[in-house]
Design a protein around this motif. Structure first.
Motif, short mmCIF file in Angstrom:
data_model
loop_
_atom_site.label_atom_id
_atom_site.label_comp_id
_atom_site.label_asym_id
_atom_site.label_seq_id
_atom_site.Cartn_x
_atom_site.Cartn_y
_atom_site.Cartn_z
N ARG A 25 -13.14 -8.55 -20.93
CA ARG A 25 -11.72 -9.36 -20.96
C ARG A 25 -10.36 -7.84 -20.78
N LYS A 26 -10.76 -6.21 -21.38
CA LYS A 26 -10.87 -5.12 -21.36
C LYS A 26 -11.10 -5.47 -19.85
N LEU A 31 -8.66 -3.01 -14.40
CA LEU A 31 -9.03 -3.60 -12.89
C LEU A 31 -7.13 -3.80 -12.28
N THR A 32 -6.02 -4.32 -13.18
CA THR A 32 -5.15 -4.50 -12.90
C THR A 32 -4.29 -3.29 -12.72
N TYR A 33 -4.75 -2.87 -13.71
CA TYR A 33 -4.05 -1.13 -13.03
C TYR A 33 -4.42 -0.08 -12.15
N ALA A 35 -5.64 -1.26 -9.15
CA ALA A 35 -5.35 -2.42 -8.41
C ALA A 35 -4.29 -1.46 -7.35
N ILE A 36 -3.63 -0.99 -7.48
CA ILE A 36 -2.13 -0.08 -6.39
C ILE A 36 -3.93 1.19 -6.19
N PHE A 37 -4.36 1.69 -7.06
CA PHE A 37 -4.71 2.83 -6.04
C PHE A 37 -5.91 2.26 -5.28
N VAL A 38 -6.35 0.80 -5.05
CA VAL A 38 -7.23 0.62 -4.17
C VAL A 38 -6.43 0.28 -3.00
N GLY A 39 -5.00 -0.14 -3.54
CA GLY A 39 -4.66 -0.47 -1.86
C GLY A 39 -3.95 0.74 -1.10
N LEU A 40 -3.77 1.55 -1.86
CA LEU A 40 -3.06 3.66 -1.32
C LEU A 40 -4.31 3.74 -0.65
N VAL A 41 -5.95 3.58 -0.82
CA VAL A 41 -6.90 4.64 -0.93
C VAL A 41 -7.14 3.73 1.18
N VAL A 42 -6.22 2.19 0.86
CA VAL A 42 -6.80 1.50 2.19
C VAL A 42 -5.59 1.81 3.06
N VAL A 43 -4.59 2.25 2.82
CA VAL A 43 -2.98 1.92 3.55
C VAL A 43 -2.80 3.16 3.88
N TRP A 103 -2.69 -12.34 -11.30
CA TRP A 103 -1.91 -11.48 -10.53
C TRP A 103 -2.39 -10.55 -9.56
N LEU A 104 -3.78 -10.05 -10.61
CA LEU A 104 -4.75 -9.14 -10.29
C LEU A 104 -5.84 -9.85 -9.13
N LEU A 105 -6.21 -11.32 -9.23
CA LEU A 105 -6.85 -11.88 -8.01
C LEU A 105 -6.00 -12.25 -6.76
N THR A 106 -4.52 -12.41 -7.06
CA THR A 106 -3.98 -12.46 -5.98
C THR A 106 -3.06 -11.48 -5.30
N HIS A 107 -3.36 -10.68 -5.78
CA HIS A 107 -2.62 -9.49 -5.31
C HIS A 107 -3.88 -8.54 -4.34
N ILE A 108 -5.06 -8.71 -5.18
CA ILE A 108 -6.56 -8.41 -4.61
C ILE A 108 -6.04 -9.20 -2.77
N CYS A 109 -6.47 -10.55 -2.84
CA CYS A 109 -5.89 -11.27 -2.18
C CYS A 109 -5.26 -10.99 -1.10
N LEU A 110 -4.19 -10.67 -1.02
CA LEU A 110 -2.52 -10.43 -0.29
C LEU A 110 -3.15 -9.10 0.07
#
Length: 118
Positions: A25-26, A31-33, A35-43, A103-110
């Motif tokens: 759970r921790k 991972l929710t924190y 996720a934004i960095f994964v997006g930045l690495v891609v975009v 929110w992690l799951l939905t944001h990763i899908c998006l």
């Protein structure tokens, strides 16, 4: 003040288990924190790709990323408010998923759809 009355072993035990959550759970919460960095690495490299390979106008790309970076903090506030209100609770039960994991799951899908579109 209460921790001052405890010996070192008790302080370490208290600080290690204060949340009462398991390791999995921790990890989901952490991972929710990230996720934004994964997006930045891609975009982030995508803007250079569009400018160099497709001839996008650098000023337009700069303006686009300026707007995105300006809107991101506002989106975080809205997302946090919706997480506190358990807006996805009807689809993901809070007792099983918690407030952050849906929110992690939905944001990763998006993010996957957006990265595929780029």
């Amino acid at each position: 003040p209460v921790l001052c009355m405890l010996d070192d072993a008790e302080v370490e035990r208290f600080s290690a288990t204060a949340s009462g959550h398991g390791g999995y759970r921790k990890l989901r919460f952490a991972l929710t924190y990230s996720a934004i960095f994964v997006g930045l690495v891609v975009v982030h490299p995508a803007k250079d790709f569009y400018v160099e390979k497709f001839g996008a106008h650098p000023l337009a790309m700069g303006a686009l990323f300026f707007v995105i970076s300006f809107c991101a903090p506002l989106a975080e506030i809205v997302s946090g408010r919706l997480q506190d209100q358990e807006a996805l609770g009807w689809l993901f039960p809070v007792e099983k998923w918690g407030r952050k994991a849906p929110w992690l799951l939905t944001h990763i899908c998006l993010l996957c759809v957006g990265a595929g579109a780029v």
